[in-house]
Scaffold this motif. Sequence first.
Motif, PDB file in Angstrom:
ATOM      1  N   HIS A 193       2.321  -0.448  -9.555  1.00 35.80           N
ATOM      2  CA  HIS A 193       1.808   0.910  -9.920  1.00 35.80           C
ATOM      3  C   HIS A 193       0.889   0.493 -11.360  1.00 35.80           C
ATOM      4  O   HIS A 193      -0.074   1.321 -11.595  1.00 35.80           O
ATOM      5  N   GLN A 194       0.703  -0.544 -11.977  1.00 37.72           N
ATOM      6  CA  GLN A 194       0.054  -0.953 -12.874  1.00 37.72           C
ATOM      7  C   GLN A 194      -1.437  -1.773 -12.633  1.00 37.72           C
ATOM      8  O   GLN A 194      -2.022  -2.348 -13.408  1.00 37.72           O
ATOM      9  N   ARG A 195      -1.398  -2.023 -11.147  1.00 35.44           N
ATOM     10  CA  ARG A 195      -2.363  -2.973 -10.641  1.00 35.44           C
ATOM     11  C   ARG A 195      -3.560  -2.169 -10.320  1.00 35.44           C
ATOM     12  O   ARG A 195      -3.341  -0.711 -10.018  1.00 35.44           O
ATOM     13  N   PRO A 196      -4.780  -2.437  -9.972  1.00 37.45           N
ATOM     14  CA  PRO A 196      -6.096  -1.607  -9.432  1.00 37.45           C
ATOM     15  C   PRO A 196      -5.548  -1.090  -8.117  1.00 37.45           C
ATOM     16  O   PRO A 196      -5.236  -2.133  -7.090  1.00 37.45           O
ATOM     17  N   ILE A 197      -5.804  -0.097  -7.830  1.00 34.73           N
ATOM     18  CA  ILE A 197      -5.236   0.517  -6.512  1.00 34.73           C
ATOM     19  C   ILE A 197      -6.640   0.888  -5.886  1.00 34.73           C
ATOM     20  O   ILE A 197      -7.373   1.676  -6.484  1.00 34.73           O
ATOM     21  N   HIS A 198      -6.707   0.541  -4.677  1.00 32.21           N
ATOM     22  CA  HIS A 198      -7.933   0.845  -3.902  1.00 32.21           C
ATOM     23  C   HIS A 198      -7.576   1.742  -2.656  1.00 32.21           C
ATOM     24  O   HIS A 198      -6.777   1.033  -1.747  1.00 32.21           O
ATOM     25  N   ILE A 199      -7.958   3.012  -2.610  1.00 29.60           N
ATOM     26  CA  ILE A 199      -7.489   3.710  -1.299  1.00 29.60           C
ATOM     27  C   ILE A 199      -8.729   3.545  -0.331  1.00 29.60           C
ATOM     28  O   ILE A 199      -9.576   3.816  -0.622  1.00 29.60           O
ATOM     29  N   VAL A 200      -8.030   3.422   0.964  1.00 25.53           N
ATOM     30  CA  VAL A 200      -8.879   3.447   2.053  1.00 25.53           C
ATOM     31  C   VAL A 200      -8.252   4.451   3.108  1.00 25.53           C
ATOM     32  O   VAL A 200      -7.111   4.116   3.704  1.00 25.53           O
ATOM     33  N   SER A 201      -9.152   5.413   3.401  1.00 27.48           N
ATOM     34  CA  SER A 201      -8.754   6.308   4.555  1.00 27.48           C
ATOM     35  C   SER A 201      -9.299   5.820   5.928  1.00 27.48           C
ATOM     36  O   SER A 201     -10.540   5.582   5.894  1.00 27.48           O
ATOM     37  N   ALA A 202      -8.546   5.366   6.750  1.00 24.67           N
ATOM     38  CA  ALA A 202      -8.891   4.658   7.938  1.00 24.67           C
ATOM     39  C   ALA A 202      -7.867   4.737   8.824  1.00 24.67           C
ATOM     40  O   ALA A 202      -6.912   5.401   8.812  1.00 24.67           O
ATOM     41  N   ASN A 203      -8.127   4.199  10.260  1.00 24.50           N
ATOM     42  CA  ASN A 203      -7.062   3.891  11.246  1.00 24.50           C
ATOM     43  C   ASN A 203      -6.169   2.783  10.563  1.00 24.50           C
ATOM     44  O   ASN A 203      -6.275   2.076   9.634  1.00 24.50           O
ATOM     45  N   LEU A 204      -4.866   2.623  11.350  1.00 19.78           N
ATOM     46  CA  LEU A 204      -3.928   1.760  10.823  1.00 19.78           C
ATOM     47  C   LEU A 204      -3.920   0.277  11.373  1.00 19.78           C
ATOM     48  O   LEU A 204      -2.869  -0.347  11.433  1.00 19.78           O
ATOM     49  N   HIS A 205      -5.017   0.089  12.071  1.00 22.56           N
ATOM     50  CA  HIS A 205      -5.454  -1.495  12.577  1.00 22.56           C
ATOM     51  C   HIS A 205      -6.171  -2.292  12.019  1.00 22.56           C
ATOM     52  O   HIS A 205      -6.196  -3.583  11.921  1.00 22.56           O
ATOM     53  N   SER A 206      -7.326  -1.763  11.703  1.00 21.55           N
ATOM     54  CA  SER A 206      -8.451  -2.343  11.368  1.00 21.55           C
ATOM     55  C   SER A 206      -8.318  -3.347   9.889  1.00 21.55           C
ATOM     56  O   SER A 206      -8.796  -4.405   9.911  1.00 21.55           O
ATOM     57  N   VAL A 207      -7.622  -2.620   8.978  1.00 29.38           N
ATOM     58  CA  VAL A 207      -7.629  -3.423   7.660  1.00 29.38           C
ATOM     59  C   VAL A 207      -6.588  -4.370   7.855  1.00 29.38           C
ATOM     60  O   VAL A 207      -6.605  -5.677   7.355  1.00 29.38           O
ATOM     61  N   LEU A 208      -5.632  -3.996   8.578  1.00 28.74           N
ATOM     62  CA  LEU A 208      -4.494  -5.239   8.525  1.00 28.74           C
ATOM     63  C   LEU A 208      -5.083  -6.120   9.406  1.00 28.74           C
ATOM     64  O   LEU A 208      -4.658  -7.282   9.261  1.00 28.74           O
ATOM     65  N   ALA A 258      -4.627  -8.601  -9.276  1.00 26.28           N
ATOM     66  CA  ALA A 258      -5.029  -8.326  -7.901  1.00 26.28           C
ATOM     67  C   ALA A 258      -5.210  -7.122  -7.303  1.00 26.28           C
ATOM     68  O   ALA A 258      -4.103  -6.259  -7.496  1.00 26.28           O
ATOM     69  N   PRO A 259      -6.177  -6.866  -6.687  1.00 26.86           N
ATOM     70  CA  PRO A 259      -6.408  -5.314  -5.961  1.00 26.86           C
ATOM     71  C   PRO A 259      -5.038  -5.095  -5.078  1.00 26.86           C
ATOM     72  O   PRO A 259      -4.585  -5.999  -4.434  1.00 26.86           O
ATOM     73  N   VAL A 260      -4.710  -3.869  -5.063  1.00 24.40           N
ATOM     74  CA  VAL A 260      -3.602  -3.283  -4.014  1.00 24.40           C
ATOM     75  C   VAL A 260      -4.373  -2.422  -3.094  1.00 24.40           C
ATOM     76  O   VAL A 260      -5.021  -1.491  -3.740  1.00 24.40           O
ATOM     77  N   ILE A 261      -4.359  -2.610  -1.865  1.00 25.79           N
ATOM     78  CA  ILE A 261      -5.120  -1.815  -1.122  1.00 25.79           C
ATOM     79  C   ILE A 261      -4.121  -0.689  -0.388  1.00 25.79           C
ATOM     80  O   ILE A 261      -3.019  -1.244   0.237  1.00 25.79           O
ATOM     81  N   LEU A 262      -4.186   0.627  -0.531  1.00 25.81           N
ATOM     82  CA  LEU A 262      -3.434   1.676   0.154  1.00 25.81           C
ATOM     83  C   LEU A 262      -4.175   2.097   1.285  1.00 25.81           C
ATOM     84  O   LEU A 262      -5.314   2.612   0.955  1.00 25.81           O
ATOM     85  N   VAL A 263      -3.938   2.012   2.548  1.00 25.62           N
ATOM     86  CA  VAL A 263      -4.472   2.387   3.664  1.00 25.62           C
ATOM     87  C   VAL A 263      -3.757   3.677   4.178  1.00 25.62           C
ATOM     88  O   VAL A 263      -2.457   3.720   4.263  1.00 25.62           O
ATOM     89  N   ILE A 264      -4.436   4.847   4.134  1.00 30.14           N
ATOM     90  CA  ILE A 264      -3.842   5.981   4.674  1.00 30.14           C
ATOM     91  C   ILE A 264      -4.525   6.484   6.038  1.00 30.14           C
ATOM     92  O   ILE A 264      -5.725   6.372   5.982  1.00 30.14           O
ATOM     93  N   ASP A 324      -3.901   3.442 -11.694  1.00 28.36           N
ATOM     94  CA  ASP A 324      -5.359   2.994 -11.806  1.00 28.36           C
ATOM     95  C   ASP A 324      -6.074   3.002 -10.318  1.00 28.36           C
ATOM     96  O   ASP A 324      -6.187   1.876  -9.680  1.00 28.36           O
ATOM     97  N   TYR A 325      -6.623   4.147 -10.031  1.00 27.88           N
ATOM     98  CA  TYR A 325      -7.486   4.223  -8.810  1.00 27.88           C
ATOM     99  C   TYR A 325      -8.693   3.617  -9.164  1.00 27.88           C
ATOM    100  O   TYR A 325      -9.507   4.414  -9.585  1.00 27.88           O
ATOM    101  N   SER A 326      -8.865   2.627  -8.348  1.00 23.23           N
ATOM    102  CA  SER A 326     -10.191   1.856  -8.592  1.00 23.23           C
ATOM    103  C   SER A 326     -11.332   2.014  -7.882  1.00 23.23           C
ATOM    104  O   SER A 326     -12.540   1.863  -8.001  1.00 23.23           O
ATOM    105  N   SER A 327     -11.066   2.686  -6.630  1.00 15.55           N
ATOM    106  CA  SER A 327     -12.242   2.930  -5.630  1.00 15.55           C
ATOM    107  C   SER A 327     -11.281   3.653  -4.568  1.00 15.55           C
ATOM    108  O   SER A 327     -10.100   3.631  -4.164  1.00 15.55           O
ATOM    109  N   ILE A 328     -12.488   4.374  -3.840  1.00 16.76           N
ATOM    110  CA  ILE A 328     -11.974   5.259  -2.694  1.00 16.76           C
ATOM    111  C   ILE A 328     -12.907   4.874  -1.613  1.00 16.76           C
ATOM    112  O   ILE A 328     -14.169   5.331  -1.708  1.00 16.76           O
TER     113      ILE A 328
END
Length: 560
Positions: free
Chosen positions: A272-287, A371-377, A406-410
Amino acid sequence: MREFTKAQKARHAIREFKTLTDASAIRGFYRPCGKMGKALEQCLRNLSPEIYGSMNDPRIVELKGLEYVIDRLPKGIEECNRIILTEEDPFKNEALKPIIPLKRRRTCYRVGQNEMCFVITRGLSEIYDILTHMTFLVVEARKIHSRMTDDSGSLTIEWSELDKSVRQQEPFSDAVLDQALWSLSIILGRPYRETRDTYHCLEANKKSHGSNNGLLHLIHSLGQRIDAEKTNRNDAIVVYLTPSLMRIIGQQEYEKKWASDIKEQLIRQNLHQRPIHIVSANLHSVLNAIYGYAALRKAGQPPGDNLYDFFHNLRQHQDDIQHFAAAHGFWELPDRSGAHIDCQIIDTGQLKGVELHPELNIVVPETAQCAPVILVIDYAFGAQAFEIMENLLESHSRNGSTVAFDYSSISIMGKAGILTGDKGDIMLATAHVFEGTSDNYRIDNDLSPSDFPDTESVFVGPMVTVLGTSLQNRDMLEKFQSDWKTIGLEMEGGHFQRAISAAIIKGNAREDMPVRYAYYASDNPIKTGSTLAAGAMGREGVKPTYLITKVILEKIMGSH
């Protein structure tokens, strides 16, 4: 009297459809054969959506539109004359199993022989979507019913043949099937080949997913349902909207639980204290983009030379990829709230030593601390996008204290209809213009054509955020294109940006936070034969999907 243009008539029809739907919700019910139902039907007829093709032609049944709708409604809907829309899941802990449509994530229940219950968890957009499809089904059912009998009131030969085919228990021989489809094509007013194609399309989904009852049963049941309604008013189709349904719209109960689950997981993993990058996408491409190459190498599979052939082939190795990813900073978050949006968390601090595809130009962090944390929704649905993003960007109350993130990008990646190009092209939004209102949101998009190869067609300009995919009219879209210089249309971007703007005002997000909107064209709604009803993109959607994914990841992980 002033004569309105076709585009003005279409916009008026959409506003009227929305108003009538809202009024029906307040009233609590409507009958398609009643005044309110006929008014909704007339709105849809006046709009004449391209996706519903020949809906307004009384001589023929619209087959591609039927395929589209049946894939988005629960199995057995054609047999039901009582449709209930409710705000809570009445059978969540009961033995009754939910029915999930093939191409729309919604929870439905078959309650008895004639009743279907829809659990509305995704806001107003879901209500509009369901009622639009139901209205279309009624229009087509009436056409079918008109072909049941001849001038003397007797059943036609073709309908008797259909009735016999539906009751047959044994599998059809090729000859019997050909005869049944020939008789059906006469009922539908469609060429035999088109009837056969739709039959095989629905049969394929029926066998692989159990998502429908097949074309013969569908047509027979739609005609019989209208016949029962005309025979006995008590059998008339009724759509009920429970009294508390409209009260909970906008209260975001499902989305609050959804966002809380995500934040709790981030805290449990100490992210929760790391830079978090939100990505709205399908659940296969980033993975797949991050873990696919190393997972295949470990499994002894040749990755191949071409990047997009490689991505396409990864679909056959999803279990291997997920197993590998789980050991290197990947968590799955299946939805528990009812919002129907699953998520993924990727801790890039655990990627050290993970071999990436040579064409993926990202930098693996040396240390995990920053290090960035990527949250894929997963994809939201229409207005639900506002609710999930608003709740996600808010700080989190936990054990009497407030936890800020710390939401660093969407980054918003999605499919959209294109107005200026063809399927597979890429669109970068400079603004979102809401259909039917004066609301519009300018965007400082962190993506530009220079981020993409020169070989790709990339269009830049405003996007229209529409009320629903089924409420689109060629004249209205062409008017948007000429007046607003819009390049495409979608359902979520404007709602996302509305939530982001609100979060900046409230202090829940930084004003300088990079925001990225990129869409790939899944259809062209003003080109006949290229609408969503024409079918999925298939392999041609792989390249733009992963091209956008690659650029977003490179933006997040600092190679640009």
